[in-house]
Scaffold this active site. Structure first.
Site, PDB file in Angstrom:
ATOM      1  N   HIS A 100       1.522   4.211  -2.895  1.00 17.87           N
ATOM      2  CA  HIS A 100       1.479   5.671  -2.701  1.00 17.87           C
ATOM      3  C   HIS A 100       2.645   6.336  -3.435  1.00 17.87           C
ATOM      4  CE1 HIS A 100      -1.799   6.811  -0.108  1.00 17.87           C
ATOM      5  NE2 HIS A 100      -1.469   5.956   0.845  1.00 17.87           N
TER       6      HIS A 100
ATOM      7  N   GLU B  63      -6.317   7.076  -1.013  1.00 22.85           N
ATOM      8  CA  GLU B  63      -6.266   5.834  -0.228  1.00 22.85           C
ATOM      9  C   GLU B  63      -6.893   4.675  -1.000  1.00 22.85           C
ATOM     10  OE1 GLU B  63      -4.567   5.253   2.597  1.00 22.85           O
ATOM     11  OE2 GLU B  63      -3.867   7.274   2.121  1.00 22.85           O
TER      12      GLU B  63
ATOM     13  N   HIS C 151       0.838  -1.204   0.000  1.00 23.13           N
ATOM     14  CA  HIS C 151       0.000   0.000   0.000  1.00 23.13           C
ATOM     15  C   HIS C 151       0.876   1.257   0.000  1.00 23.13           C
ATOM     16  CE1 HIS C 151      -3.484   2.533   1.305  1.00 23.13           C
ATOM     17  NE2 HIS C 151      -2.533   3.192   1.941  1.00 23.13           N
ATOM     18  N   GLU C 152       1.919   1.258   0.830  1.00 23.88           N
ATOM     19  CA  GLU C 152       2.803   2.417   0.902  1.00 23.88           C
ATOM     20  C   GLU C 152       3.631   2.568  -0.368  1.00 23.88           C
ATOM     21  OE1 GLU C 152       2.121   4.399   3.125  1.00 23.88           O
ATOM     22  OE2 GLU C 152       1.000   3.062   4.438  1.00 23.88           O
TER      23      GLU C 152
END
Length: 290
Positions: free
Chosen positions: A148, A224, A144-145
């Site tokens: 980003h 997100e 997930h990071e």
């Protein structure tokens, strides 16, 4: 939530410093004897707005390290650190970005990514996250990071913040000038802005800044969902990300420093105009609908 809130606080502090500096240097050429020069004011507002946003961007990584006490892994000292480095490296390669710095910090379950560019970034995880999740769930959080970073979310946030800063600066001074002129409508001897202008600009900067943060938070929530989808693509399935979110929903997520909220993994709880993250339930539903 760490990165976004830290970014916003840093941006606000820089904007205040830039404003004071501009006043001390007399860079107020938009105020003339004939009134406001709107063209000059817009240029001034743009320089202030984007200047504050981009300075905040380039300071984001060092401030993140300092505010969390994150320790960058230079040479893995145990199997967990080696696994973290290998996992982030493999995910970064799959996402098409350079290997980020990987760091660990003491705290409750959370994680964040930050950095000025895709190829100069940082991924940090808390000790609480590492001890509270399975390796598969931690891998999903890391993905997930990394997503980003691959999506360029910090740059996108900076551009949005720059536009917002510009309009806040511009509108606050237009309103300040109008109020000052109204208060001094019977005073024909004084020239230049009065106390009414200064006080009104300060108040409007704060009020408009709060309202503008609603726009920034809206885009943060959308990012997100996109990072969740990016994690699913990196891992080849949304299942680990769903499991990680479900686990986080039952944990007390760590509070991140106030300017880093947008890139943390923590869920935003009840959706609100000022929340940087959507509710975890909404994120899970979006992944399940893929």
């Amino acid at each position: 939530m760490k990165r976004v809130i830290l970014f916003l606080v840093t941006n606000l502090a820089i904007m205040v410093v830039l404003g004071i500096t501009a006043s001390l240097l007399g860079v107020n050429k938009y105020l003339t004897a004939n009134g406001l020069n709107l063209g000059a004011l817009l240029v001034f507002a743009g320089l202030m707005g984007f200047g504050g946003a981009f300075i905040s961007l380039f300071l984001s990584k060092p401030i993140a390290k300092w505010s969390t006490g994150a320790r960058v892994i230079e040479q893995p000292s145990n199997s967990t650190e080696l696994w973290l480095m290998n996992t982030v490296g493999a995910q970064a390669q799959k996402a098409g970005i350079a290997m980020p710095e990987v760091a660990i910090y003491e705290g409750e379950p959370n994680a964040f990514a930050t950095g000025a560019t895709k190829n100069s970034s940082l991924v940090a995880v808390s000790t609480g996250l590492l001890t509270s999740m399975t390796r598969e769930e931690v891998e999903a959080v890391l993905a997930h990071e990394v997503a980003h970073i691959a999506n360029g979310d910090m740059v996108t946030l900076t551009l949005i913040q720059g536009v917002v800063n510009t309009f806040v600066t511009f509108l606050a001074r237009v309103v300040g000038y109008a109020v000052d002129q109204f208060l001094r409508r019977n005073d024909e001897e004084s020239s230049g802005p009065g106390i009414g202008y200064t006080v009104t600009v300060i108040v409007c900067d704060i009020l408009f800044g709060i309202l503008a943060s609603i726009i920034v938070m809206y885009f943060s929530r959308q990012r997100e969902y996109r990072a969740d989808r990016g994690a699913a693509q990196i891992l080849g399935t949304p299942r680990p990300m769903i499991a990680a979110l479900q686990r986080l929903g039952g944990l007390s997520a760590g509070e991140l420093p106030k300017s880093m909220a947008a890139s943390g993994i923590a869920g935003g709880g009840l959706a609100s105009l000022f929340s940087s993250h959507p509710p975890i339930e909404s994120r899970i539903a979006a992944l399940q609908a893929r």
